[in-house]
Design an enzyme around this catalytic site. Structure first.
Site, mmCIF file in Angstrom:
data_model
loop_
_atom_site.group_PDB
_atom_site.id
_atom_site.type_symbol
_atom_site.label_atom_id
_atom_site.label_comp_id
_atom_site.label_asym_id
_atom_site.label_seq_id
_atom_site.Cartn_x
_atom_site.Cartn_y
_atom_site.Cartn_z
ATOM 1 N N ASN A 19 10.452 49.734 -22.393
ATOM 2 C CA ASN A 19 9.392 50.329 -21.587
ATOM 3 C C ASN A 19 8.634 49.168 -20.961
ATOM 4 O O ASN A 19 7.763 48.566 -21.592
ATOM 5 C CB ASN A 19 8.448 51.193 -22.435
ATOM 6 C CG ASN A 19 7.416 51.919 -21.581
ATOM 7 O OD1 ASN A 19 7.258 51.610 -20.398
ATOM 8 N ND2 ASN A 19 6.722 52.876 -22.174
ATOM 9 N N ALA A 64 3.917 48.880 -16.440
ATOM 10 C CA ALA A 64 3.633 48.680 -15.006
ATOM 11 C C ALA A 64 4.651 47.763 -14.329
ATOM 12 O O ALA A 64 4.917 47.901 -13.125
ATOM 13 C CB ALA A 64 2.226 48.112 -14.838
ATOM 14 N N GLU A 102 16.025 52.622 -20.444
ATOM 15 C CA GLU A 102 14.649 52.574 -19.930
ATOM 16 C C GLU A 102 13.882 53.799 -20.427
ATOM 17 O O GLU A 102 14.392 54.918 -20.366
ATOM 18 C CB GLU A 102 14.692 52.569 -18.394
ATOM 19 C CG GLU A 102 13.316 52.612 -17.752
ATOM 20 C CD GLU A 102 13.394 52.696 -16.224
ATOM 21 O OE1 GLU A 102 14.495 52.545 -15.645
ATOM 22 O OE2 GLU A 102 12.330 52.929 -15.618
ATOM 23 N N HIS A 154 9.954 55.812 -20.666
ATOM 24 C CA HIS A 154 8.534 55.954 -20.333
ATOM 25 C C HIS A 154 7.957 57.112 -21.125
ATOM 26 O O HIS A 154 8.627 58.132 -21.332
ATOM 27 C CB HIS A 154 8.329 56.201 -18.836
ATOM 28 C CG HIS A 154 8.852 55.069 -18.018
ATOM 29 N ND1 HIS A 154 8.182 53.877 -17.899
ATOM 30 C CD2 HIS A 154 10.013 54.925 -17.329
ATOM 31 C CE1 HIS A 154 8.903 53.053 -17.172
ATOM 32 N NE2 HIS A 154 10.024 53.661 -16.811
ATOM 33 N N ARG A 194 3.407 61.579 -11.436
ATOM 34 C CA ARG A 194 2.178 60.790 -11.267
ATOM 35 C C ARG A 194 2.150 60.155 -9.858
ATOM 36 O O ARG A 194 2.834 60.623 -8.962
ATOM 37 C CB ARG A 194 2.105 59.765 -12.401
ATOM 38 C CG ARG A 194 2.087 60.459 -13.780
ATOM 39 C CD ARG A 194 2.024 59.465 -14.900
ATOM 40 N NE ARG A 194 0.774 58.711 -14.877
ATOM 41 C CZ ARG A 194 0.567 57.607 -15.596
ATOM 42 N NH1 ARG A 194 1.517 57.153 -16.400
ATOM 43 N NH2 ARG A 194 -0.582 56.979 -15.522
HETATM 44 C C1 DQA Z 1 4.538 53.927 -18.525
HETATM 45 C C2 DQA Z 1 4.370 54.420 -17.087
HETATM 46 C C3 DQA Z 1 3.940 53.291 -16.182
HETATM 47 O O1 DQA Z 1 3.790 53.763 -14.843
HETATM 48 C C4 DQA Z 1 2.625 52.712 -16.628
HETATM 49 O O2 DQA Z 1 2.263 51.616 -15.833
HETATM 50 C C5 DQA Z 1 2.605 52.373 -18.079
HETATM 51 C C6 DQA Z 1 3.297 53.238 -19.035
HETATM 52 C C7 DQA Z 1 4.857 55.077 -19.492
HETATM 53 O O3 DQA Z 1 5.340 54.786 -20.577
HETATM 54 O O4 DQA Z 1 4.593 56.243 -19.186
HETATM 55 O O5 DQA Z 1 1.934 51.421 -18.493
HETATM 56 O O6 DQA Z 1 5.635 53.023 -18.556
#
Ligand code: DQA
Length: 139
Positions: free
Chosen positions: A72, A75, A96, A98, A105
């Site tokens: 993860n 950003a 990957e 999130h 978003r």
């Molecule tokens: C994130 C989503 C990203 O856009 C954000 O900057 C994060 C966390 C997530 O796990 O949802 O810091 O990677």
């Protein structure tokens, strides 16, 4: 024994405190303990950094010997050609992850430099996204 590592990028050290309405109230350390208990037959390492170069160094360090990387990049997902190149350069498959559904978003979160070279992408399931990523390495 399979060896996986979870690599978390910037601000994910603040999980539990940071925007709990998006990222939940649980700390990552607590959740990691649950994962390590649930998957006791697998070695699950953990690394977090707020610094892009440190994330690249870690990817290079583990990327030729581990069985899987759960990344993860937070950003940096949306900005870092350096991390994308590292994912491309290593041999270990990267999933990957999130926590939030980045597609629901802001527009700038819809772009990922990591995805084209990831084995797969799991997002939007809260911390469970990490659990699903581990599952993806088992089956
Ligand atoms: C994130 C989503 C990203 O856009 C954000 O900057 C994060 C966390 C997530 O796990 O949802 O810091 O990677």
């Amino acid at each position: 024994m399979k060896q996986l590592i979870i690599i978390n990028g910037p601000n994910l050290n603040l999980l539990g405190k940071r925007e709990p309405e998006i990222y939940g109230k649980e700390t990552f350390e607590d959740y990691l303990l649950l994962l390590q208990k649930k998957y006791s037959g697998i070695k699950i390492g953990y690394f977090q950094s707020n610094i892009e170069g440190e994330l690249i160094n870690k990817l290079q360090e583990v990327g030729f010997s581990y069985d899987g990387i759960i990344l993860n990049a937070a950003a940096y997902t949306h900005t870092s050609v350096g991390i994308a190149d590292a994912v491309k350069a290593i041999e270990t498959p990267v999933v990957e992850v999130h926590i939030s559904n980045t597609f629901s978003r802001e527009e700038f979160r819809h772009q990922s430099y990591i995805s084209p070279n990831a084995k797969g992408v799991i997002l939007g399931f809260g911390l469970k996204s990490y659990d699903l990523a581990i599952e993806s390495f088992i089956f």
